[in-house]
Design a protein around this motif. Sequence first.
Motif, PDB file in Angstrom:
ATOM      1  N   GLU A   1       0.809  -1.234   0.000  1.00 23.24           N
ATOM      2  CA  GLU A   1       0.000   0.000   0.000  1.00 23.24           C
ATOM      3  C   GLU A   1       0.838   1.279   0.000  1.00 23.24           C
ATOM      4  O   GLU A   1       0.299   2.368  -0.211  1.00 23.24           O
ATOM      5  CB  GLU A   1      -1.004   0.017   1.159  1.00 23.24           C
ATOM      6  N   ARG A   2       2.152   1.172   0.214  1.00 27.08           N
ATOM      7  CA  ARG A   2       3.035   2.337   0.120  1.00 27.08           C
ATOM      8  C   ARG A   2       4.052   2.182  -1.009  1.00 27.08           C
ATOM      9  O   ARG A   2       5.086   2.824  -1.009  1.00 27.08           O
ATOM     10  CB  ARG A   2       3.729   2.575   1.458  1.00 27.08           C
ATOM     11  N   GLN A   3       3.735   1.336  -1.990  1.00 27.96           N
ATOM     12  CA  GLN A   3       4.513   1.199  -3.217  1.00 27.96           C
ATOM     13  C   GLN A   3       3.655   1.772  -4.342  1.00 27.96           C
ATOM     14  O   GLN A   3       2.600   1.238  -4.657  1.00 27.96           O
ATOM     15  CB  GLN A   3       4.852  -0.259  -3.494  1.00 27.96           C
ATOM     16  N   PHE A   4       4.100   2.867  -4.927  1.00 25.61           N
ATOM     17  CA  PHE A   4       3.280   3.591  -5.888  1.00 25.61           C
ATOM     18  C   PHE A   4       3.892   3.516  -7.284  1.00 25.61           C
ATOM     19  O   PHE A   4       5.103   3.632  -7.447  1.00 25.61           O
ATOM     20  CB  PHE A   4       3.141   5.052  -5.455  1.00 25.61           C
ATOM     21  N   VAL A   5       3.028   3.345  -8.289  1.00 20.25           N
ATOM     22  CA  VAL A   5       3.464   3.192  -9.678  1.00 20.25           C
ATOM     23  C   VAL A   5       2.740   4.207 -10.542  1.00 20.25           C
ATOM     24  O   VAL A   5       1.548   4.457 -10.367  1.00 20.25           O
ATOM     25  CB  VAL A   5       3.160   1.760 -10.186  1.00 20.25           C
ATOM     26  N   GLY A   6       3.469   4.799 -11.487  1.00 21.14           N
ATOM     27  CA  GLY A   6       2.879   5.731 -12.444  1.00 21.14           C
ATOM     28  C   GLY A   6       3.611   7.059 -12.450  1.00 21.14           C
ATOM     29  O   GLY A   6       4.535   7.289 -11.670  1.00 21.14           O
ATOM     30  N   PHE A   7       3.182   7.922 -13.363  1.00 21.18           N
ATOM     31  CA  PHE A   7       3.833   9.224 -13.491  1.00 21.18           C
ATOM     32  C   PHE A   7       3.577  10.137 -12.295  1.00 21.18           C
ATOM     33  O   PHE A   7       4.350  11.054 -12.039  1.00 21.18           O
ATOM     34  CB  PHE A   7       3.404   9.914 -14.788  1.00 21.18           C
ATOM     35  N   ASP A   8       2.502   9.909 -11.550  1.00 25.95           N
ATOM     36  CA  ASP A   8       2.222  10.716 -10.367  1.00 25.95           C
ATOM     37  C   ASP A   8       2.567   9.964  -9.075  1.00 25.95           C
ATOM     38  O   ASP A   8       2.212  10.401  -7.983  1.00 25.95           O
ATOM     39  CB  ASP A   8       0.763  11.153 -10.346  1.00 25.95           C
TER      40      ASP A   8
ATOM     41  N   LYS B   1       2.176  10.604  -4.565  1.00 28.54           N
ATOM     42  CA  LYS B   1       1.528   9.719  -3.601  1.00 28.54           C
ATOM     43  C   LYS B   1       2.500   9.295  -2.509  1.00 28.54           C
ATOM     44  O   LYS B   1       2.138   9.209  -1.336  1.00 28.54           O
ATOM     45  CB  LYS B   1       0.956   8.505  -4.313  1.00 28.54           C
ATOM     46  N   ALA B   2       3.755   9.045  -2.885  1.00 31.90           N
ATOM     47  CA  ALA B   2       4.766   8.670  -1.891  1.00 31.90           C
ATOM     48  C   ALA B   2       5.034   9.823  -0.934  1.00 31.90           C
ATOM     49  O   ALA B   2       5.119   9.632   0.280  1.00 31.90           O
ATOM     50  CB  ALA B   2       6.055   8.234  -2.589  1.00 31.90           C
ATOM     51  N   ILE B   3       5.136  11.016  -1.447  1.00 36.72           N
ATOM     52  CA  ILE B   3       5.379  12.195  -0.607  1.00 36.72           C
ATOM     53  C   ILE B   3       4.182  12.457   0.301  1.00 36.72           C
ATOM     54  O   ILE B   3       4.341  12.808   1.471  1.00 36.72           O
ATOM     55  CB  ILE B   3       5.704  13.425  -1.479  1.00 36.72           C
ATOM     56  N   ASP B   4       2.966  12.260  -0.212  1.00 36.53           N
ATOM     57  CA  ASP B   4       1.756  12.511   0.579  1.00 36.53           C
ATOM     58  C   ASP B   4       1.636  11.610   1.802  1.00 36.53           C
ATOM     59  O   ASP B   4       0.972  11.977   2.773  1.00 36.53           O
ATOM     60  CB  ASP B   4       0.503  12.364  -0.286  1.00 36.53           C
ATOM     61  N   CYS B   5       2.259  10.449   1.785  1.00 37.92           N
ATOM     62  CA  CYS B   5       2.130   9.546   2.944  1.00 37.92           C
ATOM     63  C   CYS B   5       3.201   9.798   4.001  1.00 37.92           C
ATOM     64  O   CYS B   5       3.212   9.136   5.034  1.00 37.92           O
ATOM     65  CB  CYS B   5       2.119   8.092   2.490  1.00 37.92           C
TER      66      CYS B   5
END
Length: 79
Positions: A41-48, A52-56
């Motif tokens: 749930e804290r592994q993020f994929v994509g151009f944005d 999402k990683a910074i937001d958590c």
Amino acid sequence: MNSRFGPVQLYAMADVFEKRLATAHKSLSDKFGDRINVPKERQFVGFDAYKKAIDCLGPNDVAMATSFAYVEPSTWSTP
């Protein structure tokens, strides 16, 4: 992954490509063990994904944006 202020823990990861993220996560987990605290749930994929990683992150956490070096210093010319 230690600092003079105490141990450091990786909390979130992001990449444009899922396979590259999975490979990096496995490599870091093998090397640093329990200091890699990045569940799915804290592994993020994509151009944005970086957003999402910074937001958590919390207020005293640090974000690092890293990338491959696409230009090798040996190819640079000096004037």
